[in-house]
Design an enzyme around this catalytic site. Structure first.
Site, PDB file in Angstrom:
ATOM      1  N   LEU A 147       3.182  43.717  58.885  1.00 49.10           N
ATOM      2  CA  LEU A 147       1.971  43.898  58.491  1.00 49.10           C
ATOM      3  C   LEU A 147       1.920  44.732  57.124  1.00 49.10           C
ATOM      4  O   LEU A 147       1.406  45.076  56.939  1.00 49.10           O
ATOM      5  CB  LEU A 147       1.367  45.070  59.554  1.00 49.10           C
ATOM      6  CG  LEU A 147       1.229  43.880  61.143  1.00 49.10           C
ATOM      7  CD1 LEU A 147       0.832  45.098  61.508  1.00 49.10           C
ATOM      8  CD2 LEU A 147       0.824  42.852  60.253  1.00 49.10           C
ATOM      9  N   HIS A 186       4.190  30.189  51.624  1.00 50.55           N
ATOM     10  CA  HIS A 186       5.495  30.273  52.501  1.00 50.55           C
ATOM     11  C   HIS A 186       6.131  28.768  53.639  1.00 50.55           C
ATOM     12  O   HIS A 186       7.237  29.240  53.478  1.00 50.55           O
ATOM     13  CB  HIS A 186       5.614  31.633  53.281  1.00 50.55           C
ATOM     14  CG  HIS A 186       4.444  31.689  54.526  1.00 50.55           C
ATOM     15  ND1 HIS A 186       3.213  31.454  54.617  1.00 50.55           N
ATOM     16  CD2 HIS A 186       4.783  31.393  55.999  1.00 50.55           C
ATOM     17  CE1 HIS A 186       3.029  31.607  55.494  1.00 50.55           C
ATOM     18  NE2 HIS A 186       3.865  31.453  56.508  1.00 50.55           N
ATOM     19  N   TYR A 234       0.980  37.645  67.344  1.00 50.43           N
ATOM     20  CA  TYR A 234       1.085  38.276  67.170  1.00 50.43           C
ATOM     21  C   TYR A 234      -0.217  39.050  66.782  1.00 50.43           C
ATOM     22  O   TYR A 234      -0.659  40.168  66.877  1.00 50.43           O
ATOM     23  CB  TYR A 234       1.313  37.738  65.298  1.00 50.43           C
ATOM     24  CG  TYR A 234      -0.185  37.358  64.661  1.00 50.43           C
ATOM     25  CD1 TYR A 234      -1.477  38.064  64.281  1.00 50.43           C
ATOM     26  CD2 TYR A 234      -0.479  35.900  64.235  1.00 50.43           C
ATOM     27  CE1 TYR A 234      -2.767  37.307  63.726  1.00 50.43           C
ATOM     28  CE2 TYR A 234      -1.825  35.355  63.507  1.00 50.43           C
ATOM     29  CZ  TYR A 234      -2.221  35.452  63.289  1.00 50.43           C
ATOM     30  OH  TYR A 234      -3.586  35.512  62.476  1.00 50.43           O
TER      31      TYR A 234
END
Length: 492
Positions: A39, A140, A211
């Site tokens: 985070l 990414h 998540y």
């Protein structure tokens, strides 16, 4: 023969890991994720939010296997139920999930975040866009695929999967650039498998399920969504000639809870004004120290931070530890290094950038997607000299005054921009595709699903005050295409 391993996860309890998953975990490429916070800067607001991409990836792998097995069981049951209907049975046979596919799902979940940089999305959304070449579209996920190639070159895998299976694993993580899956090209009915880890259709996937649960747990926030229930109710159903993972219509409220959890996490944590201030500070420090940071550290031909994304030998070393590297850089009279260190020192002394203004944006009419993007981009430069030269000159505002401000556009929604997230969910009723009608949904749900804000941060130190003229102009912001309502004012 390699053995299965059992680990204890704080969210999902005991998790069994396939031997090939264990081999992947025991590589430098995967172990690197221990040093990348999930985070970003949130731990500076929520001290418990120090979990990493490492445990999230293991959790995602577990859920990918769980959903795969649940769908496998449902498909097998449906085949048995159609024992007297040969044509229907043959159609369902094409959907059968084999054990190797479930292993590929687990490996895809395990490897989906290998390409993240320092402080996760801070690196790819805040730092890299400021240093990349003009036409560079790096994300990414690109490096996740490169890391997968590195891993499978370094471990034995052919006792469980083939090189074709590795291509399938990579496509589970990112759709090919031509937007066409190569795996199951001749079996389009099996392409529902691509909805398990990275679901572009409606964002219902195991990455988010992990998540949401993990972040809420570590942040100390409560949530109602139960993915275990959703997994048990999921089925593969045909919709207009295509097979999709679908859910019973009665499950709509639990799914809305999932989307509401997403909104809550963004509102209370991911876009928290103080967490964002810290992330802006870290970004500024990285930008100032960029050309003095080399990876691998101390290597003669090392790559600077902004160039490391193109070289996996360098990127392997790029983690949250970069802040420690900045603090240990010799200053040698370089102003940028001194400034970078000063910024990090301010974070440790809690002398943070401050949110001094926030305006809620309401569109006039319904501008199209591209127009919205253009308008929001123009807001980021609202304070540039060429934009408002008259009042700046009148008030004797200098360039150095402007450098103390940062403009941030913040968007809150439920995962489907300004539309209901339920619009894209695939539902079924009595094993057949079904539409969820508006009158079947509670009238107490929201009618608007997106809100956009423009925030103004001030970079000055605690003992100084922002320029009142700039604050006043920000609060009086006007554009012909939107209405701005101040929701946060600081006049001193």
């Amino acid at each position: 023969m390699s053995k299965w391993k059992i680990i204890n996860d704080p969210i999902w309890g005991p998790i069994e890991l396939h031997p090939l998953c264990v081999r992947v975990i025991n590589t430098p490429e995967f172990q690197r994720l221990r040093s990348i916070k999930q985070l970003g800067g949130c731990s500076y607001v929520y001290p418990g939010a120090c979990h990493s991409r490492f445990e999230h990836s293991i959790g995602t792998s577990y859920l990918a296997g769980s959903l795969g097995r649940a769908l496998q069981k449902k498909i097998n049951e449906q085949i048995e139920e159609q024992a007297n209907n040969l044509q229907e049975q043959q159609e369902l046979e094409k959907l059968k999930i084999i054990e190797k596919e479930i292993l590929c799902l687990e490996l895809g979940g395990l490897c989906h975040d290998l390409g993240h940089g320092p402080f996760s999305h801070l690196f790819d959304l805040m730092f890299y866009p400021r240093v990349k070449a003009k036409n560079d579209e790096w994300k990414h996920e690109v490096n996740s695929l490169k890391m997968i190639d590195r891993i499978f070159k370094s471990i034995k895998y052919n006792d469980y999967i083939t090189s074709e299976d590795i291509k399938f694993i990579k496509e589970l993580i990112q759709k090919p650039s031509d937007r066409k899956y190569k795996t199951y090209k001749n079996q389009p009915e099996k392409q529902f498998l691509f909805e398990i880890i990275a679901n572009e259709l409606n964002s219902i996937d195991v990455d988010k399920w992990d998540y949401f649960s993990r972040d809420c747990h570590m942040l100390g926030l409560h949530h109602n969504f139960q993915c275990e229930r959703t997994i048990k109710l999921a089925k593969v159903v045909e919709h207009d000639g295509k097979w999709h993972i679908s859910f019973p219509k009665s499950e709509w409220f639990n799914l809305f809870d999932m989307y509401y959890t997403r909104f809550t996490l963004h509102r209370r944590a991911y876009q928290h004004p103080v967490a964002k201030a810290v992330e802006i500070m870290i970004t500024d420090a990285l930008l100032k120290a960029d050309k003095w940071l080399t990876f691998p550290p101390d290597a003669e031909n090392g790559k600077r931070l902004s160039k490391s994304v193109k070289d996996m030998n360098a990127y392997l070393w790029v983690t949250d530890e970069v802040l420690h590297q900045i603090r240990t850089l010799p200053s040698n009279g370089e102003k940028d290094i001194v400034d970078a260190k000063r910024i990090l020192d301010r974070i440790h002394r809690r002398d943070l950038y401050r949110l001094v203004g926030e305006n809620k944006i309401s569109w006039k009419g319904r501008p199209k997607k591209e127009k919205k993007k253009e308008y929001l981009q123009s807001l980021k430069v609202w304070m540039k000299p060429k934009r408002l030269p008259r009042w700046m000159k009148q008030k004797k505002i200098k360039k150095k005054d402007l450098e103390l401000y940062h403009t941030e556009i913040v968007t809150f929604n439920y995962g489907n921009k300004d539309r209901s997230p339920l619009d894209k969910v695939k539902f079924y009723e009595k094993d057949k595709s079904a539409k969820l009608k508006k009158d079947e949904i509670s009238a107490m749900l929201p009618t608007k699903f997106e809100q956009i804000y423009i925030r103004l941060y001030w970079k000055g130190e605690k003992n100084k005050k922002p320029n009142k003229t700039i604050l006043k102009k920000f609060h009086e912001m006007e554009e012909e295409w939107a209405v701005f309502v101040p929701t946060k004012r600081t006049d001193n």
